[in-house]
Write an enzyme that holds these catalytic residues in place. Structure first.
Site, short mmCIF file in Angstrom:
data_model
loop_
_atom_site.label_atom_id
_atom_site.label_comp_id
_atom_site.label_asym_id
_atom_site.label_seq_id
_atom_site.Cartn_x
_atom_site.Cartn_y
_atom_site.Cartn_z
N LYS A 1 26.06 15.58 51.85
CA LYS A 1 24.83 16.28 51.47
C LYS A 1 25.17 17.51 50.63
CE LYS A 1 22.39 14.45 55.40
NZ LYS A 1 22.12 14.54 56.82
N GLN B 1 21.16 18.24 61.86
CA GLN B 1 21.91 16.98 61.89
C GLN B 1 21.87 16.38 63.29
OE1 GLN B 1 23.43 15.68 58.99
NE2 GLN B 1 23.61 13.88 60.29
N ASP C 1 13.19 16.47 56.53
CA ASP C 1 13.34 15.17 57.19
C ASP C 1 11.97 14.53 57.43
OD1 ASP C 1 15.87 14.17 57.53
OD2 ASP C 1 16.31 15.38 59.32
#
Ligand code: NAD
Length: 289
Positions: free
Chosen positions: A54, A98, A123
């Protein structure tokens, strides 16, 4: 006839290039560089690889990135305090925690994810964003299903009027995929572990999405000839061997188009994360005008 193989890298490149151009436009217009913070607790090796990927993608696209690392032993309060800091940090437009969280924090997962300001929730897991998606006002949509739908559009595979079947009803893949396909006028059926006569349903699908987490679950007899098969599954069957949920060899003889694993949907997920970060920055820049 062998199916068209939908390689994720081809579509991910286009999604990332669009994100890069939009990031550049925002920077020129407002002086703001889109920023993503990834919060990681503990040392899960797979998660550490994802975080590095990322960070690398951000660097390539003109997105500021910040890794916030907490020890395995971090408390819920410590993690929530870091999220509060990031919610207030003007450099950061997207926040991602995460997963999986370390054992000691797993029970608080919803509380932790829900602490992220919905405008920074890249997200798309916050109930506000889940609700917005379900009423057709989506801005930040979970990256994996959003990437799959963008791929279908870029590949010019018709969604409007198509019969779509999704195997799996999770909050991160199955349910948002249902909403995204429904909004594009597909007729959608969501199957799950209690579904009876699954193969009879999947054989009706023009678009079949597998998000189960079981290697080789979708076999050739479950697929209508010419269907598009999207394999979301990621299953590690040996230390260095990943496979999807679809029996790729056999199904690619029946399907019209199919995504491979690895090399398929996984690459779209990270590309959509970049796009969501840029979208979040645009929305926040607009809100401050
Ligand atoms: P999950 O475990 O939350 O959900 C699995 C779903 O499969 C459930 O809804 C369950 O009802 C259904 N299911 C289980 N057994 C079934 C059966 N016998 N018949 C029909 N349905 C059945 O999983 P998830 O988080 O949605 O992930 C699914 C898979 O996708 C996993 O392999 C995961 O690693 C992968 N995944 C990949 C990406 C990516 O970027 N490519 C992102 C998210 C998840």
């Amino acid at each position: 006839m062998a199916a068209r193989i939908l390689y994720g890298k081809d579509f991910a490149a286009k999604i990332k290039e669009d994100a890069r151009l939009e990031a550049e436009k925002i920077l020129k217009a407002t002086g703001v560089m889109p920023g993503l913070a990834v919060v990681i607790a503990g040392h899960d090796p797979a998660s550490e690889v994802y975080v590095r990927n990322k960070h690398k993608a951000c660097g390539e696209l003109g997105i500021f990135s910040l890794a916030v690392e907490l020890p395995e032993t971090a408390t819920k309060e410590e993690l929530l305090a870091r999220i509060d800091d990031l919610n207030r940090d003007d450099r950061i437009h997207g926040i991602l925690v995460q997963l999986p969280l370390p054992k000691g924090l797993a029970a608080a997962e919803s509380e932790i994810l829900n602490r992220i300001d919905p405008v920074k929730d890249v997200d798309g897991f916050h109930p506000v964003n889940v609700g917005r998606l379900s009423v057709g006002e989506a801005s930040l949509v979970p990256c994996t299903p959003a990437g799959c739908v963008r791929m279908l559009e870029l590949a010019e595979i018709p969604i409007d009027g198509a019969r779509a079947v999704i195997i799996g009803r999770s909050n991160i893949v199955g349910k948002p995929m249902m909403n995204l396909l429904l909004q594009r006028n597909a007729t959608v059926t969501v199957c799950h572990s209690h579904t009876k006569d699954l193969a009879a349903i999947t054989r009706e699908a023009d678009i079949l999405v597998a998000a189960v987490g079981k290697p080789g679950f979708v076999t050739a007899d479950m697929v209508k000839p010419g269907a598009t098969v999207i394999d979301v599954g990621i299953n590690r069957i040996a230390p260095k061997k990943l496979v999807g949920d679809v029996d790729f060899e056999a199904v690619s003889e029946v399907a019209g188009a199919i995504t491979p694993v690895p090399g398929g949907v996984g690459l779209l997920t990270i590309a959509m994360l970049m796009q969501n970060t840029v979208t979040a920055a645009r929305l926040q820049a607009g809100a401050k005008k």
